[in-house]
Write a protein that holds these residues in place. Structure first.
Motif, PDB file in Angstrom:
ATOM      1  N   PHE A 269      29.907  38.000  51.525  1.00 52.68           N
ATOM      2  CA  PHE A 269      30.922  36.990  51.864  1.00 52.68           C
ATOM      3  C   PHE A 269      31.818  37.383  53.040  1.00 52.68           C
ATOM      4  O   PHE A 269      32.823  36.734  53.285  1.00 52.68           O
TER       5      PHE A 269
ATOM      6  N   TYR B 246      34.730  31.938  46.887  1.00 59.57           N
ATOM      7  CA  TYR B 246      35.131  32.217  48.269  1.00 59.57           C
ATOM      8  C   TYR B 246      35.206  30.891  49.026  1.00 59.57           C
ATOM      9  O   TYR B 246      34.513  29.925  48.670  1.00 59.57           O
TER      10      TYR B 246
ATOM     11  N   TYR C 201      33.374  36.982  39.246  1.00 57.97           N
ATOM     12  CA  TYR C 201      32.476  35.879  39.616  1.00 57.97           C
ATOM     13  C   TYR C 201      31.030  36.307  39.476  1.00 57.97           C
ATOM     14  O   TYR C 201      30.726  37.498  39.569  1.00 57.97           O
TER      15      TYR C 201
ATOM     16  N   ARG D  12      30.475  40.122  38.622  1.00 56.18           N
ATOM     17  CA  ARG D  12      31.147  41.216  39.302  1.00 56.18           C
ATOM     18  C   ARG D  12      32.593  41.221  38.822  1.00 56.18           C
ATOM     19  O   ARG D  12      33.228  40.173  38.742  1.00 56.18           O
TER      20      ARG D  12
ATOM     21  N   HIS E  37      37.904  41.634  42.347  1.00 56.67           N
ATOM     22  CA  HIS E  37      38.145  42.617  43.413  1.00 56.67           C
ATOM     23  C   HIS E  37      38.610  41.927  44.677  1.00 56.67           C
ATOM     24  O   HIS E  37      38.385  40.726  44.858  1.00 56.67           O
TER      25      HIS E  37
ATOM     26  N   HIS F 158      38.118  42.586  48.798  1.00 60.82           N
ATOM     27  CA  HIS F 158      37.391  43.385  49.783  1.00 60.82           C
ATOM     28  C   HIS F 158      38.335  43.849  50.892  1.00 60.82           C
ATOM     29  O   HIS F 158      39.225  43.084  51.308  1.00 60.82           O
TER      30      HIS F 158
END
Ligand SMILES: [Cu+2]
Ligand SMILES: [Fe+3]
Ligand SMILES: [Fe+3]
Lengths: 284, 284
Positions: A100, A153, A188, A209, A212, A214
């Motif tokens: 992403f 996202y 997600y 996952r 978090h 990034h």
């Protein structure tokens, strides 16, 4: 003439002009053949493997990279980050880039919000970027991106999030500090509508996952780090579908109930407070 | 929480209901990760590998299987035949099927010619099919296919060869014998216009296979064998692009200059004479 296909295949690379390519292919054949011998792979299993890889290839499009996803769920992407890292335990651990990070994140000032939509739990993330010897690194960049409180996202739901939502490119101040406002990200699932999803189902693995944010941190004269900050307490920390969790990257997203501090920081009260300091290694 | 992606990835398959699938995946991850650690695969090399596999996927069409070709040039296809074989050294060695076994071969009688075009060196192939204890196997089938004297299979050049040229399905006689007329096959290159061709060029490998005739022999109560007979003296026997040569499968294609025998067999004089006996293993 050898009757051993392993020796023959390894030997076939002897004239490869690029020394590194030769080594990589020789070792690839060695381990691939060791796998086939180890499990005594049958012709039918070999044919299924060919069919599976062909389906993975067919699932790849301009917007979808099913081979990366396959590498992710086999732990290979995460391992590549691990073996590529230096030995210094003080340096912030690297982990996978993920699919992403699309194009350049919008440039933002310290204190700005990357949440252009609202609706999640308000959150303030702050920290410093430093060298291993403790020297703060002013002018370092922090490229951050994350999903929203529902796990999406911006690029996944263009009808619900404007481009650049959950993204920002920050620069550290004179003391090496950075700070931004956002919402707490959610866990997600990775995409499961392709052959990699079939693999997860056949092996009874969930696709999630843990939540978090990034980060790619970079500073002149230092080795950049691609990493995540994980939300402590997430139910998937122990079973990340892509094996990217490092203990060192998990942080408390502490609940703060303090109207004055909330007003100072420009967030609603109560909010969550996260401290994520980053340590970079000097380049030689 | 483990910081070791290898342990985490192996552990992720623990709930796989199919025991064999679990074993295969655990061992695959073990060897794949050992490879990455062994060569310290860099993120850039990992990205090139993803790009390469994506290109292999893109090269696959209804008529072209680039993943099989990749497996072939890495010796994996040949190895799968080796590990799948029994231990009895008397049994005829198996080797790769290859991509040119397309549909059913035309049924032919012993002594028939599979050469419908002419132009090559005439050749008579004969032998017996037997069990390990020496018992001849009448009624065994031999499915044979080969390229012409210029290295082309019928399906590759439909304008120059009728369908079924170089192909035949024979049945052994009461003494377990078979015989057919053909032309001496030529060495030929595997397709090099895709990513596998790029790999061969980057590693300075030639794409040639030594001249061979494909055979699948099958008899009731016995394990069928997919194999080749190779032409002794071929320049590529030591460097088959797909590593399928077995010493036990190489035969002299002896020149015979004997007008009477040629007339008996229905071939022009001089001709080549090949003896290829096949031994099958009894099924349990
Ligand atoms: Cu290995
Ligand atoms: Fe992510
Ligand atoms: Fe062939």
């Amino acid at each position: 003439m050898t009757d051993d296909p392993t020796a023959a295949a390894i030997g076939s690379f002897r004239d490869t002009p690029d020394e590194r390519l030769r080594t990589v292919l020789e070792r690839l054949v060695t381990h691939l053949h060791a796998f086939v011998r180890d499990v005594r792979l049958t012709p039918a299993e070999w044919a299924s493997t060919v069919d599976f890889l062909t389906a993975v290839g067919r699932a790849c499009t301009a917007d979808r990279q099913e081979f990366i996803l396959l590498s992710d769920v086999l732990g290979v992407s995460s391992l590549v980050e691990t073996v590529g890292a230096g030995d210094d335990p003080e340096v912030t651990d690297a982990t996978v880039l993920g699919p992403f990070h699309v194009g350049a994140s919008p440039v933002r000032a310290n204190g700005d919000s990357i949440d252009l939509v609202g609706g999640g739990e308000p959150c303030v993330v702050a920290g410093t970027v430093r060298a291993v010897d403790g020297t703060p690194l002013p002018g370092a960049t922090l490229d951050v991106w994350q999903c929203d409180h529902e796990g999406f996202y911006d690029v996944q739901v263009p009808d619900r999030q404007p481009p650049g939502n959950g993204r920002g490119l920050f620069t550290t101040d004179d003391a090496g500090g950075y700070r931004f406002r956002t919402v707490v990200p959610a866990p997600y699932p990775i995409p499961t509508d392709g052959p990699v999803g079939d693999l997860l189902r056949a092996t009874r693995r969930h696709p999630y996952r843990p939540a978090h944010i990034h980060v790619i941190a970079a500073a002149a004269g230092h080795r950049p780090v691609t990493t995540h900050v994980f939300v402590a307490g997430d139910p998937y920390l122990e079973s990340d579908a892509v094996f990217a969790v490092r203990r060192s990257l998990v942080r408390e997203f502490t609940v703060v109930d303090d109207p004055d501090r909330a007003a100072d920081l420009g967030v609603a009260n109560p909010f969550r407070d996260v401290r994520f300091d980053i340590v970079l290694e000097r380049t030689a």
